[in-house]
Motif scaffolding. Structure first.
Motif, PDB file in Angstrom:
ATOM      1  N   ARG A   1      44.220  40.372  45.223  1.00  0.00           N
ATOM      2  CA  ARG A   1      43.611  39.229  46.204  1.00  0.00           C
ATOM      3  C   ARG A   1      42.214  39.548  46.158  1.00  0.00           C
ATOM      4  N   ARG A   2      41.376  38.497  46.028  1.00  0.00           N
ATOM      5  CA  ARG A   2      39.778  38.470  46.127  1.00  0.00           C
ATOM      6  C   ARG A   2      39.658  38.838  47.346  1.00  0.00           C
ATOM      7  N   MET A   3      38.288  39.628  47.600  1.00  0.00           N
ATOM      8  CA  MET A   3      37.613  40.059  48.911  1.00  0.00           C
ATOM      9  C   MET A   3      36.317  39.423  48.765  1.00  0.00           C
ATOM     10  N   GLU A   4      35.961  38.869  50.029  1.00  0.00           N
ATOM     11  CA  GLU A   4      34.705  38.279  50.052  1.00  0.00           C
ATOM     12  C   GLU A   4      33.660  39.242  50.119  1.00  0.00           C
ATOM     13  N   THR A   5      32.488  39.065  49.476  1.00  0.00           N
ATOM     14  CA  THR A   5      31.300  40.021  49.432  1.00  0.00           C
ATOM     15  C   THR A   5      30.120  39.359  49.966  1.00  0.00           C
ATOM     16  N   GLY A   6      29.132  40.073  50.176  1.00  0.00           N
ATOM     17  CA  GLY A   6      27.686  39.583  50.671  1.00  0.00           C
ATOM     18  C   GLY A   6      26.855  39.015  49.581  1.00  0.00           C
ATOM     19  N   ARG A   7      27.265  39.242  48.243  1.00  0.00           N
ATOM     20  CA  ARG A   7      26.263  38.681  47.175  1.00  0.00           C
ATOM     21  C   ARG A   7      27.285  37.789  46.189  1.00  0.00           C
ATOM     22  N   ASP A   8      26.566  36.929  46.006  1.00  0.00           N
ATOM     23  CA  ASP A   8      27.313  35.824  44.786  1.00  0.00           C
ATOM     24  C   ASP A   8      27.806  36.422  43.691  1.00  0.00           C
ATOM     25  N   ASP A   9      27.223  37.421  43.225  1.00  0.00           N
ATOM     26  CA  ASP A   9      27.332  37.928  41.966  1.00  0.00           C
ATOM     27  C   ASP A   9      28.137  39.324  41.849  1.00  0.00           C
ATOM     28  N   ALA A  10      28.675  39.538  43.097  1.00  0.00           N
ATOM     29  CA  ALA A  10      29.413  40.832  43.516  1.00  0.00           C
ATOM     30  C   ALA A  10      30.763  40.341  43.904  1.00  0.00           C
ATOM     31  N   PHE A  11      32.034  40.678  43.192  1.00  0.00           N
ATOM     32  CA  PHE A  11      33.053  40.511  43.193  1.00  0.00           C
ATOM     33  C   PHE A  11      34.169  41.625  43.853  1.00  0.00           C
ATOM     34  N   GLY A  12      34.880  41.375  44.830  1.00  0.00           N
ATOM     35  CA  GLY A  12      35.602  42.508  45.207  1.00  0.00           C
ATOM     36  C   GLY A  12      37.144  42.076  45.210  1.00  0.00           C
ATOM     37  N   PHE A  13      38.111  42.969  44.827  1.00  0.00           N
ATOM     38  CA  PHE A  13      39.580  42.601  44.755  1.00  0.00           C
ATOM     39  C   PHE A  13      40.361  43.908  45.438  1.00  0.00           C
ATOM     40  N   GLU A  14      41.380  43.519  46.342  1.00  0.00           N
ATOM     41  CA  GLU A  14      42.162  44.425  46.602  1.00  0.00           C
ATOM     42  C   GLU A  14      43.624  44.389  45.920  1.00  0.00           C
ATOM     43  N   ILE A  15      43.946  45.710  45.632  1.00  0.00           N
ATOM     44  CA  ILE A  15      45.149  45.540  44.904  1.00  0.00           C
ATOM     45  C   ILE A  15      46.214  46.332  45.765  1.00  0.00           C
ATOM     46  N   THR A  16      47.563  45.854  46.203  1.00  0.00           N
ATOM     47  CA  THR A  16      48.533  46.585  46.512  1.00  0.00           C
ATOM     48  C   THR A  16      49.656  46.239  45.885  1.00  0.00           C
ATOM     49  N   GLY A  17      50.863  46.982  46.227  1.00  0.00           N
ATOM     50  CA  GLY A  17      52.093  47.012  45.594  1.00  0.00           C
ATOM     51  C   GLY A  17      52.175  47.236  44.071  1.00  0.00           C
ATOM     52  N   HIS A  18      53.108  46.388  43.355  1.00  0.00           N
ATOM     53  CA  HIS A  18      53.324  46.416  41.976  1.00  0.00           C
ATOM     54  C   HIS A  18      52.632  45.238  41.355  1.00  0.00           C
ATOM     55  N   ILE A  19      51.892  45.709  40.462  1.00  0.00           N
ATOM     56  CA  ILE A  19      51.239  44.565  39.831  1.00  0.00           C
ATOM     57  C   ILE A  19      52.322  43.943  38.356  1.00  0.00           C
ATOM     58  N   THR A  20      51.992  42.545  38.603  1.00  0.00           N
ATOM     59  CA  THR A  20      52.784  41.743  37.438  1.00  0.00           C
ATOM     60  C   THR A  20      51.836  41.106  36.637  1.00  0.00           C
ATOM     61  N   ALA A  21      52.308  40.602  35.484  1.00  0.00           N
ATOM     62  CA  ALA A  21      51.513  39.713  34.774  1.00  0.00           C
ATOM     63  C   ALA A  21      50.876  38.672  35.250  1.00  0.00           C
ATOM     64  N   SER A  22      51.414  37.818  36.304  1.00  0.00           N
ATOM     65  CA  SER A  22      50.890  36.871  37.013  1.00  0.00           C
ATOM     66  C   SER A  22      49.578  37.564  37.801  1.00  0.00           C
ATOM     67  N   ASP A  23      49.781  38.527  38.489  1.00  0.00           N
ATOM     68  CA  ASP A  23      48.717  39.212  39.156  1.00  0.00           C
ATOM     69  C   ASP A  23      47.539  39.490  38.371  1.00  0.00           C
ATOM     70  N   ILE A  24      47.716  39.886  37.013  1.00  0.00           N
ATOM     71  CA  ILE A  24      46.560  40.157  36.088  1.00  0.00           C
ATOM     72  C   ILE A  24      45.859  38.733  35.620  1.00  0.00           C
ATOM     73  N   GLU A  25      46.707  37.823  35.351  1.00  0.00           N
ATOM     74  CA  GLU A  25      46.197  36.569  34.600  1.00  0.00           C
ATOM     75  C   GLU A  25      45.347  35.956  36.062  1.00  0.00           C
ATOM     76  N   ASN A  26      45.837  36.104  37.263  1.00  0.00           N
ATOM     77  CA  ASN A  26      45.061  35.439  38.291  1.00  0.00           C
ATOM     78  C   ASN A  26      43.696  36.243  38.260  1.00  0.00           C
ATOM     79  N   MET A  27      43.709  37.557  38.432  1.00  0.00           N
ATOM     80  CA  MET A  27      42.374  38.248  38.553  1.00  0.00           C
ATOM     81  C   MET A  27      41.577  37.891  37.435  1.00  0.00           C
ATOM     82  N   PHE A  28      41.983  37.850  36.053  1.00  0.00           N
ATOM     83  CA  PHE A  28      41.093  37.457  34.983  1.00  0.00           C
ATOM     84  C   PHE A  28      40.698  36.021  35.029  1.00  0.00           C
ATOM     85  N   GLY A  29      41.512  35.330  35.660  1.00  0.00           N
ATOM     86  CA  GLY A  29      40.832  33.815  35.900  1.00  0.00           C
ATOM     87  C   GLY A  29      39.756  33.754  36.863  1.00  0.00           C
ATOM     88  N   LEU A  30      39.976  34.454  37.987  1.00  0.00           N
ATOM     89  CA  LEU A  30      38.893  34.357  39.053  1.00  0.00           C
ATOM     90  C   LEU A  30      37.576  35.029  38.360  1.00  0.00           C
TER      91      LEU A  30
END
Length: 129
Positions: free
Chosen positions: A11-40
């Motif tokens: 999941r994407r995490m909000e940050t205080g800069r528009d050129d900084a991106f945060g992600f939180e990973i929990t559980g078991h990562i699937t192909a759709s999770d990876i594709e979603n992250m690369f899309g973001l």
């Protein structure tokens, strides 16, 4: 309200800069999770040539090896290396720090691993919140 049987594990995490991106990973990562992250990330590259990324890993339960070794995943990783300036990983299993240390000399990305209780230090290293 929509209830998801399989909420995303990245999941994407909000940050205080528009050129900084945060992600939180929990559980078991699937192909759709990876594709979603690369899309973001792809959307971020459209706005900023270089970005900083922070990944917080909580309750990691592994990932699908088939997803990690897909051509699209490997291509996404290669493309990310062209755009990521600083990359911080917080938490996760011990091998994550070792893997980052192994690849660090071969990459132009500044990388650091932080313990889960050092999340504030990781945000400070990126100069983001």
């Amino acid at each position: 309200m929509i209830v998801h049987d399989n909420p995303p594990h990245i999941r994407r995490m909000e940050t205080g800069r528009d050129d900084a991106f945060g992600f939180e990973i929990t559980g078991h990562i699937t192909a759709s999770d990876i594709e979603n992250m690369f899309g973001l990330l792809e959307a971020a590259y459209e706005l900023h040539d270089r970005i900083d990324v922070l990944v917080v890993v909580r309750e990691f339960e592994g990932f699908d090896w088939s997803a990690a070794l897909r051509k699209s995943t490997l291509s996404g990783k290669a493309h990310a290396l062209k755009h990521i300036r600083r990359y911080a990983v917080v938490g996760g299993p011990g091998w994550m720090s070792a893997a980052m240390g192994f690849f660090k000399p071969f990459l132009s990305v500044e990388m650091r691993h932080f313990a889960l209780d050092e999340e504030a230090e990781a945000w400070a290293w990126l100069d983001a919140a």
